[in-house]
Design a protein around this motif. Structure first.
Motif, mmCIF file in Angstrom:
data_model
loop_
_atom_site.group_PDB
_atom_site.id
_atom_site.type_symbol
_atom_site.label_atom_id
_atom_site.label_comp_id
_atom_site.label_asym_id
_atom_site.label_seq_id
_atom_site.Cartn_x
_atom_site.Cartn_y
_atom_site.Cartn_z
ATOM 1 N N PRO A 12 -10.968 -4.046 25.624
ATOM 2 C CA PRO A 12 -11.606 -3.823 24.323
ATOM 3 C C PRO A 12 -10.570 -3.525 23.251
ATOM 4 O O PRO A 12 -9.591 -2.818 23.495
ATOM 5 N N GLN A 13 -10.763 -4.082 22.084
ATOM 6 C CA GLN A 13 -9.843 -3.867 20.980
ATOM 7 C C GLN A 13 -10.453 -2.929 19.954
ATOM 8 O O GLN A 13 -11.665 -2.940 19.742
ATOM 9 N N ALA A 14 -9.600 -2.101 19.365
ATOM 10 C CA ALA A 14 -10.082 -1.180 18.333
ATOM 11 C C ALA A 14 -10.519 -1.984 17.110
ATOM 12 O O ALA A 14 -9.932 -3.015 16.792
ATOM 13 N N PRO A 15 -11.574 -1.538 16.427
ATOM 14 C CA PRO A 15 -12.003 -2.265 15.230
ATOM 15 C C PRO A 15 -10.929 -2.213 14.154
ATOM 16 O O PRO A 15 -10.159 -1.252 14.076
ATOM 17 N N PRO A 16 -10.832 -3.254 13.333
ATOM 18 C CA PRO A 16 -9.820 -3.246 12.270
ATOM 19 C C PRO A 16 -10.105 -2.168 11.246
ATOM 20 O O PRO A 16 -11.221 -1.676 11.116
ATOM 21 N N VAL A 17 -9.064 -1.792 10.509
ATOM 22 C CA VAL A 17 -9.184 -0.757 9.485
ATOM 23 C C VAL A 17 -9.881 -1.332 8.256
ATOM 24 O O VAL A 17 -9.565 -2.423 7.793
ATOM 25 N N SER A 18 -10.844 -0.588 7.736
ATOM 26 C CA SER A 18 -11.537 -1.005 6.517
ATOM 27 C C SER A 18 -10.906 -0.302 5.321
ATOM 28 O O SER A 18 -10.748 0.918 5.322
ATOM 29 N N LEU A 19 -10.548 -1.072 4.292
ATOM 30 C CA LEU A 19 -9.929 -0.519 3.096
ATOM 31 C C LEU A 19 -10.922 -0.325 1.962
ATOM 32 O O LEU A 19 -10.539 0.072 0.860
ATOM 33 N N SER A 20 -12.199 -0.601 2.211
ATOM 34 C CA SER A 20 -13.189 -0.558 1.129
ATOM 35 C C SER A 20 -13.597 0.872 0.803
ATOM 36 O O SER A 20 -13.561 1.768 1.644
ATOM 37 N N LYS A 21 -13.973 1.110 -0.447
ATOM 38 C CA LYS A 21 -14.560 2.363 -0.883
ATOM 39 C C LYS A 21 -15.458 2.059 -2.080
ATOM 40 O O LYS A 21 -15.359 1.008 -2.707
ATOM 41 N N VAL A 22 -16.354 2.997 -2.395
ATOM 42 C CA VAL A 22 -17.325 2.795 -3.462
ATOM 43 C C VAL A 22 -17.232 3.966 -4.425
ATOM 44 O O VAL A 22 -17.311 5.128 -4.002
ATOM 45 N N THR A 23 -17.062 3.684 -5.707
ATOM 46 C CA THR A 23 -17.070 4.707 -6.744
ATOM 47 C C THR A 23 -18.277 4.473 -7.641
ATOM 48 O O THR A 23 -18.416 3.389 -8.225
ATOM 49 N N LEU A 24 -19.143 5.465 -7.717
ATOM 50 C CA LEU A 24 -20.346 5.354 -8.537
ATOM 51 C C LEU A 24 -20.037 5.758 -9.975
ATOM 52 O O LEU A 24 -19.298 6.706 -10.219
ATOM 53 N N THR A 25 -20.610 5.028 -10.919
ATOM 54 C CA THR A 25 -20.420 5.295 -12.339
ATOM 55 C C THR A 25 -21.763 5.233 -13.050
ATOM 56 O O THR A 25 -22.789 4.918 -12.443
ATOM 57 N N LYS A 26 -21.764 5.503 -14.356
ATOM 58 C CA LYS A 26 -22.994 5.362 -15.132
ATOM 59 C C LYS A 26 -23.489 3.927 -15.101
ATOM 60 O O LYS A 26 -24.693 3.671 -15.044
ATOM 61 N N ASP A 39 1.903 -5.571 6.459
ATOM 62 C CA ASP A 39 3.352 -5.722 6.590
ATOM 63 C C ASP A 39 3.917 -4.755 7.619
ATOM 64 O O ASP A 39 4.951 -5.027 8.231
ATOM 65 N N TYR A 40 3.248 -3.611 7.801
ATOM 66 C CA TYR A 40 3.703 -2.620 8.779
ATOM 67 C C TYR A 40 2.903 -2.660 10.078
ATOM 68 O O TYR A 40 3.005 -1.752 10.897
ATOM 69 N N GLY A 41 2.082 -3.708 10.263
ATOM 70 C CA GLY A 41 1.416 -3.897 11.550
ATOM 71 C C GLY A 41 -0.022 -3.445 11.624
ATOM 72 O O GLY A 41 -0.601 -3.418 12.718
ATOM 73 N N ILE A 42 -0.649 -3.098 10.491
ATOM 74 C CA ILE A 42 -2.047 -2.665 10.489
ATOM 75 C C ILE A 42 -2.962 -3.891 10.529
ATOM 76 O O ILE A 42 -2.719 -4.884 9.832
ATOM 77 N N THR A 43 -4.026 -3.822 11.335
ATOM 78 C CA THR A 43 -5.046 -4.861 11.360
ATOM 79 C C THR A 43 -6.125 -4.486 10.365
ATOM 80 O O THR A 43 -6.787 -3.470 10.508
ATOM 81 N N VAL A 44 -6.287 -5.313 9.334
ATOM 82 C CA VAL A 44 -7.205 -5.009 8.237
ATOM 83 C C VAL A 44 -8.483 -5.805 8.394
ATOM 84 O O VAL A 44 -8.462 -7.005 8.717
ATOM 85 N N ASP A 45 -9.611 -5.131 8.188
ATOM 86 C CA ASP A 45 -10.915 -5.777 8.244
ATOM 87 C C ASP A 45 -11.077 -6.673 7.021
ATOM 88 O O ASP A 45 -11.029 -6.210 5.884
ATOM 89 N N GLU A 46 -11.263 -7.979 7.241
ATOM 90 C CA GLU A 46 -11.438 -8.927 6.153
ATOM 91 C C GLU A 46 -12.873 -9.429 6.128
ATOM 92 O O GLU A 46 -13.527 -9.516 7.170
ATOM 93 N N PRO A 47 -13.402 -9.770 4.929
ATOM 94 C CA PRO A 47 -14.759 -10.310 4.857
ATOM 95 C C PRO A 47 -14.877 -11.573 5.697
ATOM 96 O O PRO A 47 -13.988 -12.424 5.702
ATOM 97 N N GLN A 48 -15.997 -11.665 6.420
ATOM 98 C CA GLN A 48 -16.234 -12.825 7.260
ATOM 99 C C GLN A 48 -16.665 -14.010 6.409
ATOM 100 O O GLN A 48 -17.493 -13.888 5.530
ATOM 101 N N GLN A 49 -16.087 -15.163 6.668
ATOM 102 C CA GLN A 49 -16.455 -16.372 5.965
ATOM 103 C C GLN A 49 -17.100 -17.344 6.936
ATOM 104 O O GLN A 49 -16.681 -17.476 8.085
ATOM 105 N N THR A 50 -18.147 -17.992 6.481
ATOM 106 C CA THR A 50 -18.844 -18.955 7.322
ATOM 107 C C THR A 50 -18.023 -20.231 7.391
ATOM 108 O O THR A 50 -17.739 -20.841 6.360
#
Length: 428
Positions: free
Chosen positions: A212-226, A165-176
């Protein structure tokens, strides 16, 4: 403050604290900031969050999370004096992870004087239902001075919807894409008649290559648990560049440690000193340890390609203990065990809250919290990084160990994981 109200900001060095009360089934939340010109970011670099923790100007930095007796905070450090003159607004936002804000109790945003720690303004957000992101507040310029406004605007599309909404390009999963339907062969029209030309046609100017365009921003993160204790850095794309390992902690209660004979808590010293360490085994069989004891800080661009940044006694989220691993040399690694020892100031990890974050230069950050310590442990194995030959795996250990009498914490970790090294006494 009430929604829509504003207040002057008496200083430029500020800490913005997003807070809530944790508990069973309460989603996690993350603080972020967007620096705007005309209501939009100039580029993706104007977005500060857990995967992009600092603005290039140094005006905004993501400080990170703390958990104190069930009260969780995620903070941003904001230096308004360093905000570029073209920036008109600094948006202060929150996004939920694992549910909506309707399940997050006591959500608030508080602006504090970073030097004094005193509250400048506070807005308690109430009435949330299905929202998964909020603009809770903003700093804005008015007649050459900065003010803070309580906003309270919710989004049902999460951090991705807020950012775009504020103009950020977000990295989305690629779909075939689905294959295009095959059209029936058509009869080719006859070629046009050639017309003799007396002069050659003018040459077309070459088409310049696209910028050349800057790569999109990735919003992913990983939290490890038991339940999900490991992650592949290879699948996350984190197989090159520098990976920063951060340990931060805080004392949750007034007392900590164990009196070995009486089994009662003992007072924790003010000079609590935890040491982040690593055992390494290289592909050629060489083994060693990275630690501040004996000044074994390692090296980043030569074996063992691991470097301990320094020795911190505060545990503050913005610093803590930091170790860097050069993943450009991942083929030289066989395994790396990251662990922490209590050097002085306490007899156990009991009543300490600690968080481990591994941030690759490429790929999603990996974090996890340590389980509550219920034994008189002075050493804890944090994470094991293993090179399987075609994959780099991070395994959450969170394993508290109890050294036998006369056995050092380092040797205790060695025995537990079969490293097979010879140890001699060391000092800082």
């Amino acid at each position: 403050m009430s929604k829509g109200s504003n207040a002057p900001v008496p200083t430029t060095a500020l800490r913005v604290e997003l807070g809530w009360r944790s508990g069973p089934s309460v989603p996690d939340a993350d603080a972020s900031a967007l620096l705007l010109v005309g209501g939009k970011v100039r580029s993706d670099g104007d977005f500060v969050f857990y995967n992009q923790p600092q603005h290039s100007s140094g005006a905004v930095r993501h400080e990170g999370k703390r958990n104190t007796d069930g009260r969780v905070t995620d903070s941003l450090l904001v230096d308004l004096a360093r905000v570029e003159p073209s920036i008109e607004t600094v948006i202060l936002a929150a996004s939920s992870d694992g549910g909506s804000f309707g399940a997050v109790p006591d959500l608030y945003i508080e602006v504090q004087d970073a030097a004094q720690g005193t509250a400048v303004a506070r807005f308690d957000s109430t009435g949330a239902t299905v929202e998964t992101a909020f603009v809770l507040g903003e700093f804005y310029r008015r007649q050459g001075a900065w003010k803070f406004r309580a906003v309270g605007q919710g989004y049902g599309s999460g951090l991705e919807g807020l950012a775009t909404d504020y103009g950020i390009t977000v990295d989305e999963p690629q779909q075939t894409p689905a294959p295009a339907p095959t059209a029936a062969p058509a009869t080719a029209p006859p070629p046009p008649m050639a017309t003799p030309m007396t002069t050659p046609p003018p040459a077309m100017p070459p088409v310049p290559p696209p910028a050349p365009q800057a790569p999109p921003v990735s919003l992913s993160k990983v939290t490890l648990t038991k339940a999900a204790p490991s992650v592949s850095l290879t699948k996350q794309g984190g197989t090159s560049g520098a990976m920063r390992v951060n340990l931060n902690w805080e004392v949750r209660k007034q007392f900590s440690g164990w009196a070995s004979k009486l089994g009662r808590p003992v007072a924790m010293h003010n000079d609590l000193d935890l040491d982040l360490c690593a055992l390494f085994e290289l592909a050629d069989g060489r083994k060693g340890v990275i630690q501040s004891l004996g000044n074994a800080f390692g090296a980043l661009h030569q074996p063992p390609y691991i470097h301990l940044d320094g020795d911190d006694r505060t545990g503050a989220m913005a610093s803590g203990e930091n170790l860097t691993i050069n993943l450009d040399h991942q083929r030289d690694f066989r395994r790396i065990l990251i662990f922490v020892t209590i050097y002085e100031g306490a007899r156990s990890f009991a009543d300490l809250h600690a968080t481990v974050t591994l941030t690759p230069q490429h790929g999603a950050p990996v974090d996890f919290s340590l389980d509550e310590c219920t034994v008189p442990s002075t050493v804890c194995a944090l994470a094991l990084i293993t090179n399987t030959g075609n994959d780099l795996i991070v395994q959450r250990e969170a394993r508290y160990l109890i050294p036998e009498r006369g056995v050092s914490p380092q040797r205790t970790v060695d025995y537990a994981y079969g490293w097979g090294m010879n140890w001699t006494p060391g000092r800082k």
